[in-house]
Design a protein around this motif. Structure first.
Motif, PDB file in Angstrom:
ATOM      1  N   PHE A  49      42.661  34.142  51.088  1.00  0.00           N
ATOM      2  CA  PHE A  49      41.889  34.794  50.021  1.00  0.00           C
ATOM      3  C   PHE A  49      40.452  35.043  50.460  1.00  0.00           C
ATOM      4  O   PHE A  49      39.937  36.155  50.321  1.00  0.00           O
ATOM      5  CB  PHE A  49      41.909  33.949  48.744  1.00  0.00           C
ATOM      6  N   TYR A  54      39.340  38.368  48.596  1.00  0.00           N
ATOM      7  CA  TYR A  54      40.050  38.331  47.320  1.00  0.00           C
ATOM      8  C   TYR A  54      39.455  37.235  46.446  1.00  0.00           C
ATOM      9  O   TYR A  54      39.069  36.181  46.937  1.00  0.00           O
ATOM     10  CB  TYR A  54      41.542  38.051  47.513  1.00  0.00           C
ATOM     11  N   ASN A  55      39.408  37.487  45.147  1.00  0.00           N
ATOM     12  CA  ASN A  55      38.832  36.520  44.224  1.00  0.00           C
ATOM     13  C   ASN A  55      39.902  35.570  43.694  1.00  0.00           C
ATOM     14  O   ASN A  55      41.040  35.976  43.447  1.00  0.00           O
ATOM     15  CB  ASN A  55      38.170  37.243  43.047  1.00  0.00           C
ATOM     16  N   ILE A  56      39.547  34.315  43.504  1.00  0.00           N
ATOM     17  CA  ILE A  56      40.409  33.321  42.863  1.00  0.00           C
ATOM     18  C   ILE A  56      39.736  32.925  41.564  1.00  0.00           C
ATOM     19  O   ILE A  56      38.618  32.417  41.569  1.00  0.00           O
ATOM     20  CB  ILE A  56      40.606  32.077  43.749  1.00  0.00           C
ATOM     21  N   THR A  77      44.570  35.266  40.227  1.00  0.00           N
ATOM     22  CA  THR A  77      43.726  36.180  40.985  1.00  0.00           C
ATOM     23  C   THR A  77      43.714  37.550  40.318  1.00  0.00           C
ATOM     24  O   THR A  77      44.519  37.810  39.427  1.00  0.00           O
ATOM     25  CB  THR A  77      44.210  36.296  42.454  1.00  0.00           C
TER      26      THR A  77
END
Length: 187
Positions: A49, A54-56, A77
């Motif tokens: 991620f 990528y956002n969590i 996500t």
């Protein structure tokens, strides 16, 4: 015979994924990843991620099979449909990953989160905090003359709504567990 009026998008009541994979609409997805319970696995999954930006939104991890040494990572996500598909494909290629499930598109699922809220206040604010906690079915787990600690369990939206109402009443601190989710039904 009249044509079917099927709205584009994911339907939990349909066997077909009608989402446009080229859409630029950002969606929220809950992914359940079953992995080997060994050192470094979480770092590899999270590295996927962070390495790609990528956002969590939420992350929970716990062992689910002690004898088989397996853990379940639940990740919430956001991304476009193409990004979500890319995340799932890349997660599936990591060696200690056994299963990747997108609970958002696989059907109905249950999501819950636990949170603790410390609310400080006296007088009318204290009474109002207790009244709202009762409405939200939050439990008082600690109390002093100046503050309460409330425990609440529910959907992330319920936890957010409770936080929004407690802010003007003296919300001091929040601790949240992250989302735990399971698909409904037998499979």
């Amino acid at each position: 015979m009249a044509p079917l009026k099927i709205k584009k998008g994911t339907s939990r009541h349909s066997a077909y994924d009608l989402r446009d994979p080229h859409s630029e609409v950002v969606e929220r997805h809950t992914l359940a990843v079953v992995v080997d319970n060994e050192a470094g696995v979480l770092a590899r999954v999270i590295g996927l991620f962070s390495g790609r930006g990528y956002n969590i939104e939420s992350l929970t991890v716990a062992e689910i099979d002690h004898l088989g040494h397996r853990s379940r990572i639940t990740v919430v996500t956001t991304g476009t449909p193409a990004i979500i598909e890319q995340i799932k494909a890349q997660l599936g290629r990591i060696v200690p990953v056994h299963e990747v499930h997108d609970l958002t598109v696989e059907g109905a699922s249950v999501e819950r989160e636990l949170a603790l809220f410390k609310v400080a206040g006296t007088g009318e604010r204290r009474v109002e905090a207790l009244r709202l906690a009762d409405i939200f079915r939050a439990n008082v787990v600690d109390s002093t003359l100046e503050s309460f600690v409330f425990e609440i369990t529910g959907t992330p939206e319920k936890v957010d709504a409770f936080a929004d109402l407690m802010r003007p009443l003296g919300l001091v601190e929040v601790a949240r567990t992250g989302v735990a989710a399971l698909g409904r039904g037998e499979s």
